[in-house]
Design an enzyme around this catalytic site. Structure first.
Site, short mmCIF file in Angstrom:
data_model
loop_
_atom_site.label_atom_id
_atom_site.label_comp_id
_atom_site.label_asym_id
_atom_site.label_seq_id
_atom_site.Cartn_x
_atom_site.Cartn_y
_atom_site.Cartn_z
N SER A 13 67.60 -59.26 10.48
CA SER A 13 68.72 -60.08 9.82
C SER A 13 69.56 -59.37 9.05
O SER A 13 70.79 -59.78 8.81
CB SER A 13 67.75 -61.11 9.12
OG SER A 13 67.04 -60.34 8.15
N HIS A 117 65.60 -51.74 0.77
CA HIS A 117 64.26 -51.62 0.54
C HIS A 117 63.76 -52.83 -0.32
O HIS A 117 64.64 -53.19 -1.28
CB HIS A 117 63.72 -50.44 -0.32
CG HIS A 117 62.22 -50.21 -0.59
ND1 HIS A 117 61.43 -49.79 0.33
CD2 HIS A 117 61.62 -50.63 -1.72
CE1 HIS A 117 60.26 -49.87 -0.17
NE2 HIS A 117 60.25 -50.26 -1.33
N ASP A 153 62.34 -43.46 -0.23
CA ASP A 153 62.81 -44.65 -1.26
C ASP A 153 62.92 -44.01 -2.43
O ASP A 153 62.99 -44.77 -3.58
CB ASP A 153 61.43 -45.65 -1.34
CG ASP A 153 61.24 -46.37 0.07
OD1 ASP A 153 61.93 -46.58 1.16
OD2 ASP A 153 60.06 -46.83 0.15
C1 GAR Z 1 63.81 -56.49 5.07
O1 GAR Z 1 63.09 -57.09 4.03
C2 GAR Z 1 64.06 -54.79 4.24
O2 GAR Z 1 64.18 -54.82 3.07
C3 GAR Z 1 62.69 -54.33 4.78
O3 GAR Z 1 62.30 -54.99 6.08
C4 GAR Z 1 62.88 -55.91 6.11
C5 GAR Z 1 63.65 -56.16 7.53
O4 GAR Z 1 64.00 -57.51 7.79
N1 GAR Z 1 62.53 -52.75 4.74
C6 GAR Z 1 61.82 -52.19 4.58
O5 GAR Z 1 60.57 -52.46 4.12
C7 GAR Z 1 62.02 -50.58 4.65
N2 GAR Z 1 60.99 -49.86 3.98
P1 GAR Z 1 65.25 -57.65 8.97
O6 GAR Z 1 64.90 -56.97 10.15
O7 GAR Z 1 65.37 -59.08 9.12
O8 GAR Z 1 66.51 -57.07 8.44
#
Ligand code: GAR
Length: 197
Positions: A13, A117, A153
């Protein structure tokens, strides 16, 4: 035209939010206007990442570099760089990319690799950020866009967004509130970073 390569592992997303920003010539809320860059490729380490279909529907080149097909982090990162390099990226964008990268890979893209993050760094690096924030009794949570360095991070912060933690929140309800903000701050941070590259 500057090129962006986006790395994903899942729903994509945030990737889709950046693709939408790149497609828009003018943003409703100025500045910045547009990204001044194209999303040249979306690469996933998981063949089943739903974001791959979203990228394909937007006409973007996709590739899979499956980490399970490589015997070490170094071998995976070498294959990943080989998939990225033909797209001549100005900026590499990690958008829900759930692999720890080797120092060599990070050095290759130093100053031109961003990550998002789901916490207010430096609080809660690592996994399960929303549950940890709820368990600690945090009144606010949020998301951080940061430059990627060898320490997980920990890079310089490019953007942050804050949301309230509400009574009765679960990790899922909090994650959804945070994600809405992620989709706003990540395209902006990408635009601002690209302006200096
Ligand atoms: C997001 O919330 C991002 O912040 C997190 O994964 C999700 C991905 O959502 N990232 C982490 O946890 C990185 N350590 P998406 O695939 O819908 O963009």
């Amino acid at each position: 035209m500057k090129n962006i390569v986006i790395l994903i592992s899942g729903a994509g997303s945030n990737m889709a939010a950046i693709v939408r920003a790149a497609e828009r010539e003018h943003w409703a809320d100025a500045p910045p206007r547009g990204l001044g860059a194209r999303v040249a490729a979306v690469i996933s380490n998981r063949p089943d990442a739903a974001g791959l279909a979203l990228a394909q529907a937007a006409g973007i080149a996709t590739a899979v570099v499956d980490h399970r097909a490589h015997p070490s982090r170094e071998a995976f990162d070498t294959a990943l760089a080989a998939a990225i390099e033909p797209h001549a990226p100005t900026l590499v964008v990690l958008a829900g990319f759930m692999r720890i990268l080797t120092p060599g890979f990070v050095a290759r893209y130093a100053g031109r690799m961003l990550n998002i993050h789901p916490s207010l760094l430096p609080a809660f690096p690592g996994l399960h950020t929303h549950q940890r924030a709820i368990d600690m009794g945090c009144r606010v949570a949020g998301a951080t866009v940061h430059h990627v360095t060898a320490e997980l991070d920990h890079g310089h912060i490019a953007a942050q967004a804050v949301v309230p933690v509400l009574p009765g929140d679960t990790a899922d309800t909090l994650a959804a509130r945070v994600r809405t903000q992620e989709h706003l701050i990540y395209p902006r941070a990408v635009a601002e970073t690209l302006r200096n590259l």
